[in-house]
Design a protein around this motif. Structure first.
Motif, mmCIF file in Angstrom:
data_model
loop_
_atom_site.group_PDB
_atom_site.id
_atom_site.type_symbol
_atom_site.label_atom_id
_atom_site.label_comp_id
_atom_site.label_asym_id
_atom_site.label_seq_id
_atom_site.Cartn_x
_atom_site.Cartn_y
_atom_site.Cartn_z
ATOM 1 N N PHE A 8 0.220 1.858 7.584
ATOM 2 C CA PHE A 8 -0.990 1.555 8.785
ATOM 3 C C PHE A 8 -1.937 0.502 8.063
ATOM 4 O O PHE A 8 -2.291 0.623 6.849
ATOM 5 C CB PHE A 8 -1.661 2.997 8.758
ATOM 6 C CG PHE A 8 -2.711 2.848 9.758
ATOM 7 C CD1 PHE A 8 -2.605 2.817 10.978
ATOM 8 C CD2 PHE A 8 -4.078 2.396 9.248
ATOM 9 C CE1 PHE A 8 -3.801 2.885 11.940
ATOM 10 C CE2 PHE A 8 -5.193 2.362 10.414
ATOM 11 C CZ PHE A 8 -4.889 2.760 11.703
ATOM 12 N N LEU A 9 -2.073 -0.629 8.965
ATOM 13 C CA LEU A 9 -2.894 -1.702 8.467
ATOM 14 C C LEU A 9 -3.847 -1.824 9.823
ATOM 15 O O LEU A 9 -3.662 -2.031 10.758
ATOM 16 C CB LEU A 9 -1.978 -2.820 8.402
ATOM 17 C CG LEU A 9 -1.124 -2.974 7.084
ATOM 18 C CD1 LEU A 9 -0.381 -4.362 7.251
ATOM 19 C CD2 LEU A 9 -1.874 -2.775 5.680
ATOM 20 N N GLU A 10 -5.075 -1.837 9.182
ATOM 21 C CA GLU A 10 -6.068 -2.653 10.157
ATOM 22 C C GLU A 10 -5.930 -3.982 10.429
ATOM 23 O O GLU A 10 -5.453 -4.532 9.279
ATOM 24 C CB GLU A 10 -7.522 -2.161 9.623
ATOM 25 C CG GLU A 10 -8.232 -0.917 9.918
ATOM 26 C CD GLU A 10 -9.505 -0.841 9.298
ATOM 27 O OE1 GLU A 10 -10.449 -1.314 9.739
ATOM 28 O OE2 GLU A 10 -9.358 0.015 8.240
ATOM 29 N N LYS A 12 -7.112 -6.873 9.885
ATOM 30 C CA LYS A 12 -8.190 -7.687 9.378
ATOM 31 C C LYS A 12 -7.818 -8.579 7.964
ATOM 32 O O LYS A 12 -6.749 -7.729 7.475
ATOM 33 C CB LYS A 12 -9.346 -6.881 8.889
ATOM 34 C CG LYS A 12 -9.018 -5.628 8.044
ATOM 35 C CD LYS A 12 -10.467 -4.900 7.641
ATOM 36 C CE LYS A 12 -10.117 -3.945 6.682
ATOM 37 N NZ LYS A 12 -11.354 -2.937 6.408
ATOM 38 N N ARG A 15 -5.156 -7.642 4.376
ATOM 39 C CA ARG A 15 -4.251 -6.445 4.104
ATOM 40 C C ARG A 15 -2.920 -6.674 3.764
ATOM 41 O O ARG A 15 -2.534 -6.008 2.993
ATOM 42 C CB ARG A 15 -4.853 -5.465 5.404
ATOM 43 C CG ARG A 15 -6.402 -5.188 5.622
ATOM 44 C CD ARG A 15 -6.685 -4.679 4.326
ATOM 45 N NE ARG A 15 -6.361 -3.341 3.776
ATOM 46 C CZ ARG A 15 -6.475 -2.791 2.827
ATOM 47 N NH1 ARG A 15 -6.841 -3.610 1.906
ATOM 48 N NH2 ARG A 15 -6.084 -1.397 2.656
ATOM 49 N N GLY A 62 -4.133 3.399 -2.105
ATOM 50 C CA GLY A 62 -5.044 3.810 -1.280
ATOM 51 C C GLY A 62 -4.514 3.521 0.244
ATOM 52 O O GLY A 62 -5.096 3.814 1.171
ATOM 53 N N PHE A 63 -3.066 2.942 0.354
ATOM 54 C CA PHE A 63 -2.619 2.695 1.839
ATOM 55 C C PHE A 63 -2.088 3.978 2.366
ATOM 56 O O PHE A 63 -1.758 5.054 1.665
ATOM 57 C CB PHE A 63 -1.481 1.724 1.679
ATOM 58 C CG PHE A 63 -1.945 0.313 1.606
ATOM 59 C CD1 PHE A 63 -2.784 -0.388 2.643
ATOM 60 C CD2 PHE A 63 -2.006 -0.122 0.185
ATOM 61 C CE1 PHE A 63 -2.947 -1.725 2.585
ATOM 62 C CE2 PHE A 63 -2.688 -1.498 0.244
ATOM 63 C CZ PHE A 63 -2.904 -2.466 1.117
ATOM 64 N N LEU A 64 -2.195 3.987 3.667
ATOM 65 C CA LEU A 64 -1.476 5.117 4.449
ATOM 66 C C LEU A 64 -0.161 5.042 4.708
ATOM 67 O O LEU A 64 0.212 3.998 5.500
ATOM 68 C CB LEU A 64 -2.329 5.516 5.795
ATOM 69 C CG LEU A 64 -2.009 6.583 6.651
ATOM 70 C CD1 LEU A 64 -2.215 7.866 5.646
ATOM 71 C CD2 LEU A 64 -2.691 6.794 7.796
ATOM 72 N N VAL B 375 -7.606 7.215 9.701
ATOM 73 C CA VAL B 375 -6.108 7.923 9.892
ATOM 74 C C VAL B 375 -5.936 8.506 8.759
ATOM 75 O O VAL B 375 -5.797 8.139 7.485
ATOM 76 C CB VAL B 375 -5.387 6.795 10.488
ATOM 77 C CG1 VAL B 375 -4.068 7.214 10.592
ATOM 78 C CG2 VAL B 375 -5.696 6.113 11.578
ATOM 79 N N SER B 376 -5.283 9.988 8.936
ATOM 80 C CA SER B 376 -5.284 10.660 7.854
ATOM 81 C C SER B 376 -3.447 10.870 8.051
ATOM 82 O O SER B 376 -2.983 10.380 9.129
ATOM 83 C CB SER B 376 -5.535 11.971 7.884
ATOM 84 O OG SER B 376 -5.286 12.663 8.992
ATOM 85 N N GLU B 412 -7.880 2.592 8.299
ATOM 86 C CA GLU B 412 -7.562 3.047 7.056
ATOM 87 C C GLU B 412 -8.449 3.929 6.409
ATOM 88 O O GLU B 412 -9.527 3.829 6.373
ATOM 89 C CB GLU B 412 -6.963 1.610 6.314
ATOM 90 C CG GLU B 412 -6.042 0.889 6.859
ATOM 91 C CD GLU B 412 -5.727 -0.531 5.842
ATOM 92 O OE1 GLU B 412 -5.938 -0.297 4.596
ATOM 93 O OE2 GLU B 412 -5.461 -1.522 6.518
ATOM 94 N N PRO B 413 -7.525 4.843 5.600
ATOM 95 C CA PRO B 413 -8.173 5.763 4.885
ATOM 96 C C PRO B 413 -9.217 5.262 3.747
ATOM 97 O O PRO B 413 -8.947 3.995 3.334
ATOM 98 C CB PRO B 413 -6.991 6.602 3.832
ATOM 99 C CG PRO B 413 -5.697 6.206 4.937
ATOM 100 C CD PRO B 413 -6.157 4.854 5.563
ATOM 101 N N THR B 415 -11.885 3.562 3.958
ATOM 102 C CA THR B 415 -12.540 2.453 4.336
ATOM 103 C C THR B 415 -13.945 2.670 4.871
ATOM 104 O O THR B 415 -14.838 1.771 4.969
ATOM 105 C CB THR B 415 -11.801 1.577 5.417
ATOM 106 O OG1 THR B 415 -11.438 2.425 6.511
ATOM 107 C CG2 THR B 415 -10.444 1.191 4.418
#
Lengths: 142, 432
Positions: A8-10, A12, A15, A62-64, B375-376, B412-413, B415
């Motif tokens: 999952f990436l925002e 911005k 990333r 820390g990435f999802l 998001v978890s 993102e988690p 953040t």
């Protein structure tokens, strides 16, 4: 079946670069990638040579991340090659959620990665028309 | 199942009579024994004799947590310290803790109310009850402990933590009732799974959970995973600790023990008393407490009251599940918005510990609310459609609860900035 790493990436800056850097530092090589995005976020989908390790190092950073089973097939790198392969799947009402492709080195074939709801059924259909799905080992070690 | 049917099912007219008598008495006690209240009454031109009916309650001054802090530690006590036999304190996330004192009679009342609560939850003298609320200055552990002893149940005073040991003892000692926070119950169930222990191997039947907000989804999850019937209980140390209100087995609202506490719902902004059914800030007046009686204590908890008699036969008024806190209330486009309402939506969607942030901007002349949601893992999907659906579900539910359309953004988690472990919930960029 192939293990795809989904991240999952925002939307911005920096990333995507960060993910690629972490993989590089851990000596993990990318075989294929695709990004699906909305205005706010994206999902980076990766096929790498060491999926388990990629999952761990990205999670630790820390990435999802999640692991998804996807299918890979080889199709002739000629006009209509992919269409001929997908037709039987459509006829069997197997919906492709998403797909992406890349060219294999040292061969005349393209490799197509795709995700379906019912992988088992898709494999049966592909086998019935004489197509073998590629194993994880084959893809990871390309 | 009742502990004290005469009190719990008292006809309403008789209950009102008892409340008025006790209200008059407490008003007199605080006026003559607590300088804070004497001054507050005098500021309003009130004397104890002015309270002639229950309706007159609305003229009395409020008490806030800040008042307790300003009179730290013992300034609000209505009896000399020699009469106090126990002191508890609530954790102060900012500044000093709030301190409460109990006389012997207060401890007796508290045991009675916790005996009622635990009985509501299924505890009898034959029960083996494991109390996994924290013991110490926190009121949870000792409150449940004395109630269970009053009933005559076999008490395992294990306190919180040491989860594997909790599970081992639960199995070996034949625990039938578990008392802890709902999130700890979920954690216990997870660890049990890791240890390959099936709920069927335990004798657990009932759960008594409180001290934090939770949802119907969480109840279902706990009940399924532990194979128990779970009830919600409510309390706060400023009023007495646990034992202020409790669900019965109907699980439709929490009965407030009205022979000891008079509840009101007020508008947190205008401070007007609101009619039954309307959501607002829950306010309690303790009418029997001796050590530290409080008049119209503002709990900051958002709930509503419903007076209909319950199917269980108890006549005491019910309060709805706590849906928010007034502390960080925002007014957006004229609507009162509580961040915890957003939290409750996320809890219903299945997040046990949601991380979110509300950002309010004024664009032109219009307030805009943006909600960031981390998001978890259990929300994440490799499909865009799945995440878009999630965004829309959150948006729609929030609109239904708040009556405001907010822009939901998945992030993102980790953040959302955290200060001392707690996420910063609100950023208000409006310059008004």
């Amino acid at each position: 079946m192939i293990k795809q790493v989904s991240i999952f990436l925002e939307n911005k800056e920096g990333r995507l670069g960060r993910v690629l850097k972490i993989l590089g530092e851990n000596n993990i090589n990318i075989r294929a990638l695709s990004i699906a995005e909305t205005a706010d976020f994206g999902i980076l989908r990766l096929i790498v040579n060491k999926p388990e390790q990629a999952l761990v190092v990205l999670k630790n950073a820390g990435f999802l991340v999640s692991e998804t089973d996807v299918l890979a097939i080889e199709v002739p790198d000629t006009p209509g090659g992919l269409a001929a392969t997908l037709e039987p799947l459509a006829e069997s009402e197997i919906n492709i959620e998403y797909m992406y492709a890349f060219l294999a080195k040292k061969s005349d074939n393209a490799i197509v990665i795709f995700r379906v709801e019912d992988s088992k059924k898709a494999i049966e259909v592909l086998n019935s028309i004489g197509l073998q799905v590629l194993s994880g080992e084959t893809i990871y070690s390309l | 199942m009742y502990w004290n049917p005469a009190a719990e099912c008292m006809p309403r007219p008789q209950l009102a009579e008892l409340q008025l008598e006790r209200l008059k008495s407490v008003v007199e006690r605080v006026y003559y024994n607590v300088p804070f209240y004497r001054h507050a009454f005098q500021d309003k031109g009130l004397e104890p004799g002015d309270i002639k009916s229950l309706d007159d309650l609305r003229y009395l001054p409020f008490t806030t947590k800040q008042d307790l802090r300003d009179n730290y530690p013992y300034g609000m006590f209505a009896v000399p310290l020699s009469e106090i036999v126990r002191v508890h304190a609530s954790s102060g996330t900012t500044g000093k803790p709030t301190v409460v004192g109990y006389t012997r009679k207060d401890l007796n009342t508290w045991s009675e109310l916790m005996a009622r609560t635990l009985t509501c939850g299924g505890t009898t003298k034959d029960s083996v009850i494991q109390i996994a609320y924290g013991y110490g200055l926190f009121t949870g552990g000792l409150g449940a402990h004395y109630g269970a002893e009053r009933i005559g149940a076999s008490v395992i005073p294990i306190s919180g933590g040491n989860t594997k040991r909790q599970i081992m003892l639960m199995k070996d000692f034949g625990t039938t009732v578990l008392a802890c926070t709902p999130s700890y119950a979920i954690y216990l169930a997870e660890v049990m799974k890791e240890m390959d222990i099936e709920p069927g191997e335990l004798k657990l039947k009932y759960g008594i959970f409180g001290a934090e907000p939770w949802s119907e989804n969480m109840r279902k999850e706990i009940e399924d995973q532990l194979g128990i019937s779970a009830i919600d209980i409510y309390g706060l140390s400023e009023i007495i600790g646990p034992g202020v209100a409790s669900e019965c087995q109907c699980k439709n609202g929490l009965h407030i023990f009205e022979d000891h506490f008079i509840p009101e719902i007020i508008d947190p902004v205008t401070q007007e008393t609101l009619p039954y059914g309307q959501p607002g800030e829950l306010v309690f007046t303790t009418i029997t407490k001796e050590g530290i009686p409080v008049i119209r204590y503002r709990t900051r908890d958002i709930s509503f009251l419903y007076p209909e008699v319950c199917a269980c036969g108890r006549t005491h008024i019910r309060m709805g599940r706590i849906t928010g806190r007034t502390d960080d209330m925002l007014i957006i486009r004229g609507v009162n918005v509580f961040p915890s309402q957003v939290e409750s939506v996320l809890l219903e969607i299945g997040e046990t510990e949601p991380h979110y942030q509300l950002i309010v901007d004024r664009i032109g002349n219009l307030d805009e609310l943006k909600i960031l949601v981390e998001v978890s893992e259990n929300m994440f999907s490799d499909k865009i459609g799945g995440l878009e659906h999630l965004e829309k579900t959150i948006h729609d539910r929030i609109e239904a609860v708040l009556n405001i359309s907010a822009k939901v953004k998945l992030v993102e988690p980790k953040t959302i900035p955290r200060s001392e472990g707690k996420a910063v919930r609100v950023i208000d960029n409006r310059k008004i």
